[in-house]
Design a protein around this motif. Structure first.
Motif, PDB file in Angstrom:
ATOM      1  N   PRO A 184     -48.454  -1.092  -5.033  1.00 55.39           N
ATOM      2  CA  PRO A 184     -49.420  -1.364  -6.109  1.00 55.39           C
ATOM      3  C   PRO A 184     -49.205  -2.709  -6.804  1.00 55.39           C
ATOM      4  O   PRO A 184     -50.162  -3.291  -7.323  1.00 55.39           O
ATOM      5  CB  PRO A 184     -49.214  -0.197  -7.076  1.00 55.39           C
ATOM      6  N   VAL A 185     -47.958  -3.208  -6.804  1.00 55.39           N
ATOM      7  CA  VAL A 185     -47.691  -4.522  -7.403  1.00 55.39           C
ATOM      8  C   VAL A 185     -48.327  -5.621  -6.549  1.00 55.39           C
ATOM      9  O   VAL A 185     -48.916  -6.574  -7.077  1.00 55.39           O
ATOM     10  CB  VAL A 185     -46.172  -4.746  -7.555  1.00 55.39           C
ATOM     11  N   LEU A 186     -48.257  -5.461  -5.236  1.00 56.82           N
ATOM     12  CA  LEU A 186     -48.904  -6.418  -4.332  1.00 56.82           C
ATOM     13  C   LEU A 186     -50.422  -6.381  -4.508  1.00 56.82           C
ATOM     14  O   LEU A 186     -51.074  -7.431  -4.527  1.00 56.82           O
ATOM     15  CB  LEU A 186     -48.552  -6.100  -2.874  1.00 56.82           C
ATOM     16  N   ASP A 187     -50.963  -5.174  -4.643  1.00 56.14           N
ATOM     17  CA  ASP A 187     -52.410  -5.029  -4.827  1.00 56.14           C
ATOM     18  C   ASP A 187     -52.863  -5.743  -6.099  1.00 56.14           C
ATOM     19  O   ASP A 187     -53.886  -6.449  -6.111  1.00 56.14           O
ATOM     20  CB  ASP A 187     -52.798  -3.547  -4.896  1.00 56.14           C
ATOM     21  N   TYR A 188     -52.126  -5.546  -7.187  1.00 56.03           N
ATOM     22  CA  TYR A 188     -52.456  -6.185  -8.466  1.00 56.03           C
ATOM     23  C   TYR A 188     -52.400  -7.713  -8.321  1.00 56.03           C
ATOM     24  O   TYR A 188     -53.285  -8.435  -8.807  1.00 56.03           O
ATOM     25  CB  TYR A 188     -51.480  -5.721  -9.550  1.00 56.03           C
ATOM     26  N   ALA A 189     -51.347  -8.196  -7.662  1.00 51.72           N
ATOM     27  CA  ALA A 189     -51.189  -9.643  -7.497  1.00 51.72           C
ATOM     28  C   ALA A 189     -52.360 -10.247  -6.737  1.00 51.72           C
ATOM     29  O   ALA A 189     -52.863 -11.321  -7.086  1.00 51.72           O
ATOM     30  CB  ALA A 189     -49.877  -9.944  -6.778  1.00 51.72           C
TER      31      ALA A 189
END
Length: 278
Positions: free
Chosen positions: A197-202
């Motif tokens: 999810p951190v990659l998705d947000y980025a």
């Protein structure tokens, strides 16, 4: 077949930094205690380290990752990179210290400033491209209760660092870090994908992502017939949020193989995304 990363550099979020898809991790240049690699290794001497760095440059790598907690890595890199500052995007960290075989953490404003000023001296530079907070695992408490992030923002404003971010261990920490900073360093590999999810947000917010433990610190393995390095890079570079993956090898053959495989995977991924087939 493309065997290097020249021409494949990409923006690291909206930091203004252009980075190679693979970065060179340098813990093995400065520390051989308390590291989580499957095989023992000998810290390379200056000649070996210089040859490794030269090979990395030839292969198109421009991102180098170090930290005060990596033993004498920073102290060695200063002299080793003399005259090459414009060729490298240098990433270092604050928060974790490593002394006498033990880690300890300090996220105070005073220590953050001291750490960055010390890194500038050790690395023989007047600015650092990216400074990451080395989390102890209590990500939210560090970001909410400590002064480290505000202090890094001040140092960025003063021109001593170009960007800052957080090397954490939780999704919640990574998301908060990206809301307030420029970049997150995230564990993402074939066996650990909880922080996706951190990659998705980025990807949605033009924030930078560096991948740590891309090859599971050398532990990656799959069923026979599948190249674990290829499978790892297909996973990592298949995500649009990824800027660069850090690999910590000191073996020139492994480094060249990793670069060739990453280049092949990225070119193939780009071709598919552009609708032109393989």
């Amino acid at each position: 077949m493309i065997r290097n990363l020249h021409g494949l550099h990409r923006p690291l979020g909206s930091t203004g930094l252009q980075v190679s898809p693979l970065g060179l991790g340098t813990v093995k240049l400065g520390r051989d205690q308390g590291v989580k690699y499957p095989n023992c290794f000998t810290i390379p001497d200056d000649q070996q380290a210089r040859q490794l760095l030269s090979l990395a440059r030839q292969l198109g790598i421009n991102l180098i990752d170090t930290a005060p907690a990596y033993g004498i890595s920073e102290q060695r890199l200063g002299p080793l990179l003399r005259g090459q500052r414009q060729d490298w995007v240098i990433v270092t960290k604050v928060g974790e210290e490593f002394d006498n075989g033990l880690s300890h953490f300090d996220f105070s404003a005073a220590h953050t400033r001291h750490s960055v000023e010390r890194s500038l001296k050790r690395l023989e530079t007047d600015y650092i491209d990216l400074v990451m907070v080395h989390s102890n695992g209590d990500d939210l408490a560090i970001l909410r209760d400590e002064a480290v992030y505000d202090t890094l923002a001040e140092l960025k404003q003063a021109g001593l660092i170009r960007a800052f971010g957080f090397s954490g261990k939780t999704v919640e920490g990574g998301l908060l870090a990206l809301e307030r900073g420029d970049c997150a360093m995230v564990t993402y590999n074939l066996s650990e994908q909880q922080e996706r999810p951190v990659l998705d947000y980025a990807a949605l917010h033009a924030k930078g992502i560096l991948i740590k433990k891309a090859l599971a610190s050398g532990h990656v393995c799959l069923e026979s017939g599948v190249d674990p390095v290829r499978a790892s890079f297909e996973l990592i570079f298949g995500h649009p949020g990824v800027g660069s993956a850090i690999v910590g090898t000191i073996n020139p053959v492994h480094l060249a193989h990793n670069v060739a495989m990453a280049a092949e995977v990225i070119v193939g991924t780009n071709s598919r995304h552009n609708g032109s087939g393989e």
